[in-house]
Scaffold this active site. Structure first.
Site, PDB file in Angstrom:
ATOM      1  N   ASP A  48       0.846  -1.202   0.000  1.00  0.00           N
ATOM      2  CA  ASP A  48       0.000   0.000   0.000  1.00  0.00           C
ATOM      3  C   ASP A  48       0.878   1.248   0.000  1.00  0.00           C
ATOM      4  O   ASP A  48       0.902   2.011   0.976  1.00  0.00           O
ATOM      5  CB  ASP A  48      -0.958  -0.043   1.202  1.00  0.00           C
ATOM      6  CG  ASP A  48      -1.990  -1.147   1.054  1.00  0.00           C
ATOM      7  OD1 ASP A  48      -2.437  -1.397  -0.088  1.00  0.00           O
ATOM      8  OD2 ASP A  48      -2.341  -1.777   2.061  1.00  0.00           O
ATOM      9  N   THR A  99     -15.186  -6.157   4.617  1.00  0.00           N
ATOM     10  CA  THR A  99     -15.142  -6.306   6.082  1.00  0.00           C
ATOM     11  C   THR A  99     -15.468  -4.984   6.782  1.00  0.00           C
ATOM     12  O   THR A  99     -15.718  -4.958   7.974  1.00  0.00           O
ATOM     13  CB  THR A  99     -13.778  -6.834   6.558  1.00  0.00           C
ATOM     14  OG1 THR A  99     -12.751  -6.106   5.892  1.00  0.00           O
ATOM     15  CG2 THR A  99     -13.617  -8.302   6.272  1.00  0.00           C
ATOM     16  N   ASP A 109     -19.203  -3.705 -12.535  1.00  0.00           N
ATOM     17  CA  ASP A 109     -19.820  -2.899 -13.597  1.00  0.00           C
ATOM     18  C   ASP A 109     -20.720  -3.835 -14.408  1.00  0.00           C
ATOM     19  O   ASP A 109     -20.925  -4.989 -14.010  1.00  0.00           O
ATOM     20  CB  ASP A 109     -18.710  -2.265 -14.469  1.00  0.00           C
ATOM     21  CG  ASP A 109     -19.157  -0.944 -15.097  1.00  0.00           C
ATOM     22  OD1 ASP A 109     -20.301  -0.880 -15.579  1.00  0.00           O
ATOM     23  OD2 ASP A 109     -18.362   0.003 -15.109  1.00  0.00           O
ATOM     24  N   ASP A 156      -5.552  -5.931  -6.936  1.00  0.00           N
ATOM     25  CA  ASP A 156      -6.763  -5.827  -6.113  1.00  0.00           C
ATOM     26  C   ASP A 156      -7.565  -4.591  -6.528  1.00  0.00           C
ATOM     27  O   ASP A 156      -7.517  -3.560  -5.870  1.00  0.00           O
ATOM     28  CB  ASP A 156      -6.303  -5.737  -4.642  1.00  0.00           C
ATOM     29  CG  ASP A 156      -7.436  -5.596  -3.648  1.00  0.00           C
ATOM     30  OD1 ASP A 156      -8.590  -5.887  -4.004  1.00  0.00           O
ATOM     31  OD2 ASP A 156      -7.155  -5.192  -2.509  1.00  0.00           O
ATOM     32  N   LYS A 181     -11.014  -4.847  -7.520  1.00  0.00           N
ATOM     33  CA  LYS A 181     -12.429  -5.070  -7.147  1.00  0.00           C
ATOM     34  C   LYS A 181     -13.409  -4.526  -8.198  1.00  0.00           C
ATOM     35  O   LYS A 181     -14.193  -3.617  -7.929  1.00  0.00           O
ATOM     36  CB  LYS A 181     -12.735  -4.439  -5.787  1.00  0.00           C
ATOM     37  CG  LYS A 181     -11.881  -4.954  -4.639  1.00  0.00           C
ATOM     38  CD  LYS A 181     -12.328  -4.365  -3.316  1.00  0.00           C
ATOM     39  CE  LYS A 181     -11.483  -4.820  -2.148  1.00  0.00           C
ATOM     40  NZ  LYS A 181     -10.157  -4.228  -2.091  1.00  0.00           N
ATOM     41  N   LYS A 199       0.614  -7.689  -3.276  1.00  0.00           N
ATOM     42  CA  LYS A 199      -0.714  -7.183  -3.665  1.00  0.00           C
ATOM     43  C   LYS A 199      -0.604  -5.703  -3.986  1.00  0.00           C
ATOM     44  O   LYS A 199      -0.048  -4.931  -3.213  1.00  0.00           O
ATOM     45  CB  LYS A 199      -1.724  -7.373  -2.528  1.00  0.00           C
ATOM     46  CG  LYS A 199      -3.114  -6.851  -2.879  1.00  0.00           C
ATOM     47  CD  LYS A 199      -4.130  -7.148  -1.794  1.00  0.00           C
ATOM     48  CE  LYS A 199      -4.220  -6.091  -0.729  1.00  0.00           C
ATOM     49  NZ  LYS A 199      -4.851  -4.830  -1.145  1.00  0.00           N
ATOM     50  N   ARG A 239       0.722  -3.587   6.917  1.00  0.00           N
ATOM     51  CA  ARG A 239       1.547  -2.837   7.877  1.00  0.00           C
ATOM     52  C   ARG A 239       2.417  -3.653   8.831  1.00  0.00           C
ATOM     53  O   ARG A 239       3.522  -3.205   9.150  1.00  0.00           O
ATOM     54  CB  ARG A 239       0.652  -1.846   8.634  1.00  0.00           C
ATOM     55  CG  ARG A 239       0.216  -0.707   7.717  1.00  0.00           C
ATOM     56  CD  ARG A 239      -1.003  -0.005   8.238  1.00  0.00           C
ATOM     57  NE  ARG A 239      -2.174  -0.877   8.190  1.00  0.00           N
ATOM     58  CZ  ARG A 239      -3.387  -0.525   8.606  1.00  0.00           C
ATOM     59  NH1 ARG A 239      -3.577   0.675   9.123  1.00  0.00           N
ATOM     60  NH2 ARG A 239      -4.404  -1.360   8.519  1.00  0.00           N
TER      61      ARG A 239
HETATM   62  O1  C5P Z   1      -1.961  -3.128   6.687  1.00  0.00           O
HETATM   63  P1  C5P Z   1      -2.967  -4.255   6.697  1.00  0.00           P
HETATM   64  O2  C5P Z   1      -2.343  -5.586   7.068  1.00  0.00           O
HETATM   65  O3  C5P Z   1      -4.194  -3.928   7.527  1.00  0.00           O
HETATM   66  O4  C5P Z   1      -3.402  -4.365   5.172  1.00  0.00           O
HETATM   67  C1  C5P Z   1      -4.439  -5.228   4.750  1.00  0.00           C
HETATM   68  C2  C5P Z   1      -4.647  -5.078   3.270  1.00  0.00           C
HETATM   69  O5  C5P Z   1      -5.769  -5.838   2.877  1.00  0.00           O
HETATM   70  C3  C5P Z   1      -4.921  -3.643   2.801  1.00  0.00           C
HETATM   71  O6  C5P Z   1      -4.391  -3.509   1.485  1.00  0.00           O
HETATM   72  C4  C5P Z   1      -6.433  -3.582   2.772  1.00  0.00           C
HETATM   73  O7  C5P Z   1      -6.914  -2.637   1.851  1.00  0.00           O
HETATM   74  C5  C5P Z   1      -6.768  -4.997   2.322  1.00  0.00           C
HETATM   75  N1  C5P Z   1      -8.120  -5.449   2.676  1.00  0.00           N
HETATM   76  C6  C5P Z   1      -8.582  -5.486   3.979  1.00  0.00           C
HETATM   77  N2  C5P Z   1      -9.846  -5.924   4.242  1.00  0.00           N
HETATM   78  C7  C5P Z   1     -10.659  -6.318   3.231  1.00  0.00           C
HETATM   79  C8  C5P Z   1     -10.194  -6.288   1.922  1.00  0.00           C
HETATM   80  C9  C5P Z   1      -8.907  -5.839   1.669  1.00  0.00           C
HETATM   81  O8  C5P Z   1      -7.855  -5.153   4.903  1.00  0.00           O
HETATM   82  N3  C5P Z   1     -11.867  -6.776   3.497  1.00  0.00           N
END
Ligand code: C5P
Length: 234
Positions: A11, A120, A65, A60, A62, A33, A212
């Site tokens: 990210d 989520t 359409d 990713d 998503k 990702k 993270r």
């Molecule tokens: O930093 P962290 O471990 O929270 O990152 C989780 C990654 O998964 C991020 O790129 C977030 O956008 C993605 N993600 C998520 N929950 C979802 C779908 C994708 O945390 N339901």
């Protein structure tokens, strides 16, 4: 199809930051990702670069359409040679079938295609009130996962806590990719329903997406290797 692996959520907002982060990994090529922020900032060049460096790429974006638009967009992603991509199951079975068609190359191969069931970040209350879906969130998730399977998709992105019920409903070969992973002694941050890499392994999910806890670690390579050791067991 099922092969446990750790996917690093890159990210970052630019190609330069992403590549200098990945330069730290001198003795391995993690599965990465790429999300909307980086892809919209850097374009297809980020995918070409990562693939040429030997990384597997989960794009990713998503998609959601009309079927014809999704089919054509998926054809473009397939030509980019990504390893995994996704769409919203809310686009209906017809849209998901069109996506599979668009993604399938002339030789029959295609990237792994996953569906997002309910994000989520969507609570049951919001789903019922804002989207007027009069069912429990778990029933919706299982129903959307079954739709994805019927449309010919390979699996879903879901919370680790939902992976068990998805496998039960769709079979253990149906792939689950789960974010929301934290080390037992780590910072949870803004994620709510989290689990550890070891627990994710016990639940039986196929891939964990970790951002993270790796990207912001003092030693990202050590954090990645700890994740692999706990989840994959190597
Ligand atoms: O930093 P962290 O471990 O929270 O990152 C989780 C990654 O998964 C991020 O790129 C977030 O956008 C993605 N993600 C998520 N929950 C979802 C779908 C994708 O945390 N339901």
């Amino acid at each position: 199809m099922s092969q446990r692996d750790v996917i690093i959520a890159c990210d970052f907002s630019s190609i330069d930051t992403t590549l200098s982060f990945l330069d730290k990994f001198t003795d391995c090529k993690p599965f990465v990702k790429i999300g909307m922020e980086l892809y919209y900032a850097a374009g297809p060049a980020i995918v070409w670069e990562l693939k040429s460096r030997g990384h597997k790429v989960f794009l990713d974006l998503k998609l959601h359409d009309i079927p014809n638009t999704v089919k054509k967009a998926m054809k473009v992603l397939s030509a980019l040679n990504v390893d995994m991509c996704n769409l919203h199951a809310a686009g209906t079975i017809e849209m998901m079938k069109a996506a599979v068609e668009g993604l399938t190359r002339p030789d029959g191969s295609r990237p792994v295609l996953l569906a997002v069931t309910q994000l989520t970040s969507t609570s049951e209350e919001r789903m019922q009130r804002d989207l007027l879906i009069n069912a429990s969130i778990n029933d919706t998730i299982v129903h959307y996962a079954k739709n994805a399977k019927e449309a010919g998709l390979d699996g879903v992105v879901c919370s680790p806590l939902e992976a068990g019920m998805v496998k039960e409903a769709c079979g253990k070969e149906f792939v689950t990719v789960t974010p929301g992973v934290r080390f037992a002694d780590g910072v949870v941050g803004d994620q709510v329903r989290v689990t550890t890499p070891a627990r994710a392994r016990e639940i039986g999910t196929d891939y964990i997406v970790v951002g993270r806890p790796i990207t912001e670690a003092d030693d990202p390579v050590a954090a990645y290797k700890r994740c692999v050791a706990e989840f994959v067991g190597e």
